[in-house]
Structures are given as C-alpha cells and as structure tokens.
Design an enzyme around this catalytic site. Structure first.
Site, PDB file in Angstrom:
ATOM      1  N   GLU A 120      -5.965  -3.322  13.907  1.00  0.00           N
ATOM      2  CA  GLU A 120      -5.390  -2.304  12.806  1.00  0.00           C
ATOM      3  C   GLU A 120      -6.033  -2.822  11.628  1.00  0.00           C
ATOM      4  O   GLU A 120      -6.481  -2.044  10.742  1.00  0.00           O
ATOM      5  CB  GLU A 120      -4.080  -2.431  12.837  1.00  0.00           C
ATOM      6  CG  GLU A 120      -3.607  -1.278  13.902  1.00  0.00           C
ATOM      7  CD  GLU A 120      -3.328   0.325  13.660  1.00  0.00           C
ATOM      8  OE1 GLU A 120      -4.312   0.852  13.449  1.00  0.00           O
ATOM      9  OE2 GLU A 120      -2.361   0.691  13.024  1.00  0.00           O
ATOM     10  N   THR A 168      -5.405   9.340   4.212  1.00  0.00           N
ATOM     11  CA  THR A 168      -4.488   8.050   4.184  1.00  0.00           C
ATOM     12  C   THR A 168      -4.593   7.293   2.753  1.00  0.00           C
ATOM     13  O   THR A 168      -3.451   6.618   2.509  1.00  0.00           O
ATOM     14  CB  THR A 168      -4.844   6.902   5.215  1.00  0.00           C
ATOM     15  OG1 THR A 168      -5.052   7.588   6.721  1.00  0.00           O
ATOM     16  CG2 THR A 168      -3.622   5.926   5.576  1.00  0.00           C
TER      17      THR A 168
END
Ligand code: HSE
Length: 291
Positions: A120, A168
């Site tokens: 991630e 985001t």
C-alpha cells in the site's frame, strides 16, 4: 495455483480516523497466483482499466517483491478502485496471503499485514494499515504504531457506493490539522462507545460510536447526495451512518431486520440528488482466505 478471496474493508468508522477498520463479507477481490520466473499482473473486473498492471505500480506486485515470491498474479476486482472500500488493500492482502501459501512461507497473519502495508505504501505513498489489517485478520481492528488489536464481531452493515469520483488527495487535504479539546473528548467518547459495541455485537452502540465532528463533515462535503442518503438511511432504521474510508462510499450500521430497508433508502437518498448508487448488504466478515 493458489486462489484467495480478499474482502473489501471500511476504514475509520467515523471516530477511529486512521485507526479503526472492519472487514466486510462483501464485496471482495479474487486473486490467483502461479509461480513464475518474474512477476506479471493482469487485472479484470470492476475498474480494471484504471489499475496499473506494471508490477511495481500495483500493490500486489510490490507484495510479491517484498516476499521474494515472483508469480503470475491475476486479480479479479470485485472492489471498485477509489471507492473508500479498501480496493488496493484487498489486492495487497489477497496477494500476501496467496503468495505466502504458494511459496510455503512461515509468516504469521500479522507479519502478512506488515508486508501488505508495504505494498500500500509503495503505491499510494501513504501507508495506512487500517485497511490491510482487517483485510487479512478479519473482524474489527484497531491499528496503532505499537500493534494491532482485533475482535471478531457479528453485525449487519450496508455499504453504499455512489457513482461519483472523490480524489483521495482531496479527501486527505480537507482533514483539519488541529482539533479543540472539546472535539477530542467527543471523539474519544464515540470511539470508546464503538469499541464496546463491537465487543458486544451491539448495533446501537456501534452506530452511535460512528459519530464524529472533525473529519467526517469535511469529507461528506465532497460527496454529492451524502446528506440525503444519510437522512434516508436513518429514517429506515440505520443506527449510524458515516463516510467509508476516504469516500465516496458510505457505511451504515443497522439491526438485521432493517438491513434491506436501509440499503434501498441509501440508494433512494442518492437518487434524490441525481446520483446513481449501488448498495451492498454486508456484515462484519473474515479476512482473506485461500479458496
Ligand atoms: N484512514 C485512511 C483515510 C483510509 O481515511 O484517509 C484510506 O487509506
């Protein structure tokens, strides 16, 4: 060949910004891995066109590199990217569990969380284990620098994904940099209520514990139809509603008997503002597992 089903997850749960996460029993990604001399990736399913297949640009490819486990990795996306439902975390978690099994690596689930979190971090530049922890461990998780707490919980949830895109980056930029002591006290109260609710499978406490007045209102303003959808869900019996992760998905908690009504109400609420949406009737689920 090893195949793993890796669940969507919902991070934050309102009062646990960057700390709380929960595994959802649906939707999910399915990840297939086969040994290969070097890693290649192909992606099909929801939003596949937007997901890089270059291994070092894909969370699953970074996980393969971290584990020293080259493979051909096929990812069938059930979790839409940039949805607020832990899409990249599902692929990272699925790859970590599948590759550890394929190469017979003796790693604990918590070690796999660390590996998936590296995936991630490398791809998003901003590592939050609040999605990969529940994606691997299942249940409700509390992630802090000094470790992860986890409890299995059994609760009805509805996640509703509007057909809009929220960046985001924008969702992080609107997070306030400071908070008043009143807001901190309020948030701690909610987070504690939610944690007790999770331990007791109590939708009332979990719903009340989602309440938070710092991050959620700022992010909700980025989601067209959010207020109408929340109001409709509460009228239909939801005990609490909040933004899922960075959005635009919404997470609602409810009693089992109200789940169908809450799911339709969320979709209707968005439609009232001209936004198409899909609702998933879900529950707190298990972590990634080999099929
Ligand atoms: N806690 C993160 C956020 C979840 O809300 O931005 C996405 O990684």
């Amino acid at each position: 060949m090893v195949t793993v089903r890796a669940p969507a997850t919902s991070a934050n749960l309102g009062s646990g910004f960057d700390v709380f996460g929960v595994a959802l029993d649906r939707p999910a990604d399915v990840v297939h891995v086969e040994r290969a001399a070097e890693t290649t990736i192909d992606v099909t399913g929801m939003g596949a066109d937007f997901i890089p297949e270059e291994p070092m640009d894909n969370t699953a490819g970074v996980v393969a590199e971290e584990l020293g486990a080259p493979a051909h990795i096929s990812i069938d996306k059930g979790v839409r990217p940039s949805s607020g439902l832990g899409s990249s975390a599902a692929s990272a978690a699925g790859a970590a569990v599948a590759l550890a099994e394929l190469y017979d690596r003796d790693l604990s689930k918590r070690e796999l969380v660390r590996v998936a979190a590296e995936g991630e971090a490398a791809v998003s530049g901003d590592a939050h284990a609040d999605n990969v922890a529940p994606a691997i461990l299942g249940g409700f998780t509390v992630v802090r620098d000094d470790g992860i707490e986890r409890v299995a919980a059994d609760l009805s949830l509805v996640v509703c994904l509007p057909d809009i895109v929220v960046s985001t980056r924008d969702a992080r930029e609107v997070v306030p940099e400071s908070a008043s002591i009143e807001d901190v006290v309020d948030t701690v109260g909610s987070a504690a209520t939610l944690s007790i609710g999770m331990c007791r499978n109590d939708p009332e406490r979990v719903g009340r514990g989602l309440e938070e007045h710092l991050v959620t209102p700022a992010r909700a303003a980025l989601i067209d139809g959010y207020d109408a959808a929340c109001e409709a869900a509460r009228e239909a019996g939801a005990t609490g509603v909040t933004v899922s992760g960075a959005g635009p998905a919404i997470l609602a908690v409810c009693r089992d008997d109200d789940q169908r009504r809450v799911a339709s109400a969320l979709v209707d609420g968005f439609e009232r503002d001209g936004v198409d949406a899909t609702a998933y009737r879900s529950r707190v689920g298990d972590g990634a597992r080999v099929l």
